[in-house]
Design a protein around this motif. Sequence first.
Motif, short mmCIF file in Angstrom:
data_model
loop_
_atom_site.label_atom_id
_atom_site.label_comp_id
_atom_site.label_asym_id
_atom_site.label_seq_id
_atom_site.Cartn_x
_atom_site.Cartn_y
_atom_site.Cartn_z
N ALA A 26 -6.88 -3.01 -1.19
CA ALA A 26 -6.86 -4.39 -0.67
C ALA A 26 -5.98 -5.27 -1.54
O ALA A 26 -5.94 -6.49 -1.38
N TYR A 27 -5.26 -4.63 -2.50
CA TYR A 27 -4.45 -5.40 -3.47
C TYR A 27 -3.06 -4.77 -3.63
O TYR A 27 -2.54 -4.63 -4.73
N PHE A 28 -2.48 -4.35 -2.51
CA PHE A 28 -1.15 -3.71 -2.49
C PHE A 28 -1.09 -2.52 -3.45
O PHE A 28 -0.06 -2.26 -4.08
N GLY A 29 -2.20 -1.82 -3.57
CA GLY A 29 -2.25 -0.71 -4.53
C GLY A 29 -2.06 0.64 -3.88
O GLY A 29 -1.35 0.77 -2.86
N LYS A 30 -2.68 1.65 -4.46
CA LYS A 30 -2.57 3.03 -3.96
C LYS A 30 -3.96 3.67 -4.01
O LYS A 30 -4.76 3.38 -4.90
N THR A 31 -4.23 4.55 -3.04
CA THR A 31 -5.52 5.26 -3.07
C THR A 31 -5.32 6.69 -2.57
O THR A 31 -4.34 6.99 -1.88
N THR A 171 -14.65 -8.35 5.43
CA THR A 171 -13.36 -8.22 4.73
C THR A 171 -13.29 -6.83 4.09
O THR A 171 -14.30 -6.32 3.61
N ALA A 172 -12.11 -6.25 4.15
CA ALA A 172 -12.01 -4.89 3.61
C ALA A 172 -10.55 -4.54 3.44
O ALA A 172 -9.66 -5.22 3.95
N GLY A 173 -10.32 -3.44 2.73
CA GLY A 173 -8.96 -2.92 2.63
C GLY A 173 -8.74 -1.91 3.74
O GLY A 173 -9.61 -1.71 4.59
N LEU A 174 -7.60 -1.27 3.72
CA LEU A 174 -7.25 -0.36 4.82
C LEU A 174 -7.65 1.09 4.56
O LEU A 174 -7.73 1.89 5.48
N GLN A 175 -7.95 1.44 3.29
CA GLN A 175 -8.07 2.88 2.98
C GLN A 175 -9.11 3.60 3.82
O GLN A 175 -8.90 4.72 4.27
N ASP A 176 -10.23 2.92 4.12
CA ASP A 176 -11.28 3.60 4.89
C ASP A 176 -10.73 4.04 6.23
O ASP A 176 -10.92 5.16 6.68
N ARG A 177 -10.00 3.09 6.89
CA ARG A 177 -9.58 3.32 8.26
C ARG A 177 -8.45 4.34 8.34
O ARG A 177 -8.35 5.08 9.29
N MET A 188 -2.29 7.17 -0.08
CA MET A 188 -1.85 5.94 0.58
C MET A 188 -1.18 5.02 -0.43
O MET A 188 -1.72 4.78 -1.51
N ASP A 189 -0.04 4.48 -0.01
CA ASP A 189 0.68 3.51 -0.84
C ASP A 189 0.74 2.20 -0.04
O ASP A 189 1.44 2.11 0.97
N PHE A 190 -0.03 1.20 -0.50
CA PHE A 190 -0.08 -0.08 0.23
C PHE A 190 0.96 -1.03 -0.35
O PHE A 190 0.67 -2.16 -0.73
N GLY A 201 0.62 0.55 5.35
CA GLY A 201 1.20 1.15 4.16
C GLY A 201 1.95 2.41 4.51
O GLY A 201 2.24 2.68 5.69
N ILE A 202 2.23 3.21 3.47
CA ILE A 202 2.90 4.50 3.65
C ILE A 202 1.85 5.58 3.38
O ILE A 202 1.27 5.60 2.27
N TYR A 203 1.58 6.40 4.39
CA TYR A 203 0.46 7.33 4.30
C TYR A 203 0.99 8.76 4.30
O TYR A 203 1.82 9.13 5.14
#
Length: 354
Positions: A26-31, A171-177, A188-190, A201-203
């Motif tokens: 949720a902070y332009f990060g990576k997961t 409110t949430a980030g995208l990684q779950d979805r 994932m690279d947000f 992002g780039i998945y």
Amino acid sequence: MDAESARRIEQRAYARVGFLGNPSDAYFGKTISFSLANFYATVVLEPSPTIRFLPHAVHDPCEFGSLQQMADRIRGEGYYGGVRLLMAACKVFFDVFKHAVDGKGNSLHDRGFTLSYDTNIPRQTGLSGSSAIVWAALKCLLEYFDIPTKQAQVDGLPSLILRVEEELGITAGLQDRVVQVYGGLVYMDFDKTSMESQKKGIYTAMDPELLPPLYLIYCKNPSDSGKVHSDVRKKWLLGDKRIRELMADVAQVAEKGRASLLDRDYVSLATLMDRNFDLRRQIFGDDVLGDINIKMVETARSVGAACKFTGSGGAVVAFCPKGRLQAKDLMEACESAGFSVEVCKIGPASVKHT
Ligand SMILES: Nc1ncnc2c1ncn2[C@@H]1O[C@H](COP(=O)(O)OP(=O)(O)O)[C@@H](O)[C@H]1O
Ligand SMILES: O=C(O)[C@H]1O[C@H](OP(=O)(O)O)[C@H](O)[C@@H](O)[C@@H]1O
Ligand SMILES: [Mg+2]
């Protein structure tokens, strides 16, 4: 699909484990996250004359034995079950696709349907139970209205799911979805530019075989009825230097974790898992993390396992670098502390890794 062939549709969406880098998504990060086949939500669509939503007997209770029981339930699980997620999924689906054409190039039909759902994903355990219900519902709608989802559009679907939850103020980030759409194991690279220009992002799908045996530890009745509110997001948006540096460090954990997985360097992987938790603790503090969640991590660490949150709290994922005997110690330590432990089963990938 013509009226004669309209039939019952059932779709499933799995829970997910945020493996490394969360909550930097949720902070332009990576997961790096994986689909967790141990738990899933199911939504059923049945053609019907009108649009109907069937409440779940357990998750959408409307009858209680006493005011005390009602108050206890609301204190523990909040006011809402999954019906609002089904309704929001339909509302957003209609907003996005009302002018679309179906697989045959025709305008969408307007036949009615009834939605119902079930889920075994433990609530408030950071396993993304909310988005699993939403994604299963959207899959039913995409099939019922014959909306073609070209492979190229798959990476836009997680943002559609998030839009449904944002409709409800979740409110949430995208990684779950992302990992609920892709399945399997996903890096994932947000990246800020990509997120701001394309809202995605780039998945990269990864080979789930790269993962070592992992264990899910969770508390059956998380007593934290609502997580202590954190002001981390506000501080980050205001440019707080320390928060931004720590969140960037969290994202780097995923970047390094991807290299460790590809090299099958599980010693480094264990260190990165622990670093991920330590950074989360520095960022949010113990009050937000909650005593039970910290105890789960410390119980795993007491036998030398690496351990971190799967999501925002309620469940943790552990890795035993010393193998099966250590895993046995882990199981015993967790069970004696009153926690449930399961071997993580990785969900099927719908997007194959290259
Ligand atoms: N098991 C469930 N049954 C019904 N509704 C659920 C369930 N899990 C989540 N929800 C819905 O999703 C919303 C957000 O839930 P949340 O605690 O974020 O779940 P998670 O952390 O698993 O995503 C809840 O307010 C509720 O409306
Ligand atoms: O804090 C996290 O790691 C995640 O928290 C949320 O997931 P949930 O399963 O609801 O706890 C959020 O949706 C994710 O974007 C975060 O990474
Ligand atoms: Mg959630």
